[in-house]
Design an enzyme around this catalytic site. Structure first.
Site, short mmCIF file in Angstrom:
data_model
loop_
_atom_site.label_atom_id
_atom_site.label_comp_id
_atom_site.label_asym_id
_atom_site.label_seq_id
_atom_site.Cartn_x
_atom_site.Cartn_y
_atom_site.Cartn_z
N LYS A 165 -73.77 -53.55 -12.10
CA LYS A 165 -74.65 -52.67 -13.22
C LYS A 165 -76.10 -52.37 -12.77
CE LYS A 165 -71.32 -52.92 -16.86
NZ LYS A 165 -70.33 -54.11 -16.31
C1 LIG Z 1 -68.81 -53.60 -15.90
C2 LIG Z 1 -68.31 -54.48 -14.96
C3 LIG Z 1 -66.86 -53.93 -14.45
C4 LIG Z 1 -66.27 -52.62 -14.73
O1 LIG Z 1 -66.90 -51.54 -14.57
P1 LIG Z 1 -66.70 -50.14 -15.03
O2 LIG Z 1 -67.76 -49.23 -14.75
O3 LIG Z 1 -66.82 -50.39 -16.60
O4 LIG Z 1 -65.12 -49.79 -14.85
C5 LIG Z 1 -66.37 -54.68 -13.43
N1 LIG Z 1 -66.88 -55.96 -13.07
C6 LIG Z 1 -68.13 -56.23 -13.46
C7 LIG Z 1 -68.69 -57.79 -13.14
C8 LIG Z 1 -68.80 -55.64 -14.42
O5 LIG Z 1 -69.79 -56.03 -15.12
#
Ligand SMILES: *Cc1c(COP(=O)(O)O)cnc(C)c1O
Length: 486
Positions: free
Chosen positions: A108
């Site tokens: 993120k």
């Molecule tokens: C947020 C997250 C996801 C999922 O991603 P999306 O865009 O919500 O599908 C997968 N792995 C980790 C470690 C995350 O923080």
């Protein structure tokens, strides 16, 4: 290029307007009216910042060239632990795209380093000029990445709400030790859904606030666009490593929760990147897998707590954007699906549209026991550590190998394994504590270098101690918004 709501299909918003508002007034998500060709076989050597700049310019017109260059530079120069931001590694028969070298060690960061700069620039273009207050409810990774991204951004403040007992000690420590005069963190007595509902309620009756409220979660188009970059970057790296020739197809396996990451891959494919399949990997909360297999989206089930908490989700918001594109921009269709989801908890997508979706998407799920077995196996065979989210993508990549017809697989690694020390300990039969010091313990036991932001956690000072009842969230925000300085 202009943006419009998936539920209306009228394209009358500029990119900065879409970034500022996050969600459309009718509850729909902003989508662009066209997707430009972005894949350029003549540019396999483009560095991350040049590539990101080019994608921002083309996907977010309405910002100037200089602004786009500023976003890419501000987000990616020296904020990541490696110069090429998202390195690609060969591990066994897969290629792993490491998306966790940012300030909070989860993928993120890639979007949340850029979004605050995009918001600040949009704010400068908007009138009347009012400060922005970002409200975010988090189940873990979003909170720390958003705090880190919005830290010191002029004109923007952020409050993160997290469930008092619903985040891991590492995740909590990452948030409550985040110092800075525009960031605030508050625990709520309740679970993640309570926090999320509380934030939505504050948005719904936002009238009395002196500031403009906005959100940093993944429905914002300003989070999606930066995520397109690493799909192109992965492809170019695989060419350089001799894994493919320009024009060859590859498949990506993506650990999926809110469907944001994988939708960025879909946009990359529509922008010309030679992608064979996008593999949607879920954990035991496998609503998406069932949907892709049956055409029925049914959220009427209980949410399970798993070792991959960022995928513990029943309503994947960004799927709405896929429905819009794959129905040929049929806004009334999208509207009826979302209305049905609201009233009945489910919707059905006709075969004609599902067939199109299945030409690109494969799906599979991975339970906790399987994830632990994968972590153990990958470690034993390759001396390479993956986190439980990445393990799901790895496992589903193996399961769907036939569908990918021999094209190379790129597994997206979305978090550093050191963010989830307890799961790693369980997988490798190691004794690690459930404290902010656990990443360090794990590093010592495995003789691996711990990412500095996680190594230092145990020593950092707790600066946020607020806890409120769910019913008091609004009053809390009101009080905070009224203060000229936090
Ligand atoms: C947020 C997250 C996801 C999922 O991603 P999306 O865009 O919500 O599908 C997968 N792995 C980790 C470690 C995350 O923080």
């Amino acid at each position: 290029m202009l943006f419009g709501s998936t539920r209306e299909g009228i394209f009358d918003r500029t990119a900065p307007e879409a970034v500022l508002s996050g969600i459309a007034p009718d509850g729909g998500l902003y989508v662009p009216d066209t997707i430009p060709l972005l894949y350029d076989a003549a540019l396999p050597d483009e560095d991350y910042i040049s590539l990101a700049t080019r994608i921002f310019e083309r996907m977010l017109p309405g910002y100037t060239k200089e602004e786009c260059a500023g976003f890419a530079d501000g987000a990616y120069r020296e904020t990541f632990a490696v110069p090429n931001v998202t390195p690609l590694r060969k591990v066994g028969s897969n290629h792993v795209l490491e998306l966790f070298h940012g300030p909070t060690c989860a993928f993120k960061d890639i979007a949340l380093c850029a979004l605050p700069l995009m918001m600040a620039a949009a704010l400068r273009k908007s009138s009347p000029q009012r400060d922005i207050l970002i409200l975010t409810a988090t189940s873990g990774d979003t909170g720390s990445a958003a705090l880190s991204g919005f830290l010191h951004v002029p004109g923007v403040r952020i409050i993160v709400f997290y469930p008092e007992k619903g985040v891991s000690p590492v995740q909590k420590a990452q948030m409550v030790t985040q110092d800075g005069d525009n960031v605030s963190v508050c625990a709520i007595r309740g679970d993640f859904d309570d926090a999320q509902r509380g934030v939505k309620r504050i948005f719904a009756d936002a009238a009395p606030f002196s500031v403009r409220l906005s959100s940093a979660n993944s429905i914002n188009i300003g989070r999606l666009v930066p995520q397109m970059t690493y799909y192109f970057m992965a492809y170019n790296q695989l060419i350089k490593q001799g894994g493919i020739k320009p024009g060859d197809k590859v498949s990506f396996s993506v650990p999926t929760g809110n469907f944001g990451d994988i939708l960025a891959g879909y946009l990359a494919k529509r922008a010309g990147l030679p992608i064979a399949r996008l593999i949607c990997a879920t954990n035991a909360n496998d609503v998406l897998k069932d949907f892709l297999l049956t055409g029925i989206y049914d959220r009427r089930r209980t949410l399970k707590k798993t070792l991959s908490p960022s995928m513990d989700i029943l309503v994947s918001s960004n799927l709405e954007r896929l429905l819009f594109f794959e129905s040929g921009g049929d806004a009334p269709f999208v509207r009826s699906c979302m209305r049905s989801l609201q009233s009945e908890g489910r919707y059905t997508v006709p075969d004609r549209i599902m067939n199109g979706i299945r030409q690109t998407f494969s799906a599979g799920s991975c339970g906790d026991a399987e994830a632990l077995a994968v972590i153990r196996d990958v470690w034993q065979k390759n001396h390479y550590l993956i986190d439980p989210h990445t393990a799901a993508a790895w496992k589903v990549a193996q399961d769907t190998r036939r569908e990918a017809e021999g094209h190379p697989h790129i597994v997206l690694a979305t978090a550093s394994p050191f963010k989830f020390p307890r799961a790693i300990g369980e997988a490798l039969d190691l004794d690690v504590s459930d404290t902010p010091g656990a990443p360090g313990e794990l590093g010592q036991k495995l003789r691996l270098a711990v990412p500095p932001p996680l190594q230092a956690l145990a020593k950092r000072t707790v600066v946020h101690q607020d806890v409120v009842d769910v019913g008091d969230m609004s009053a809390y925000v009101f009080r905070k918004a009224a203060l000229s300085k936090w």
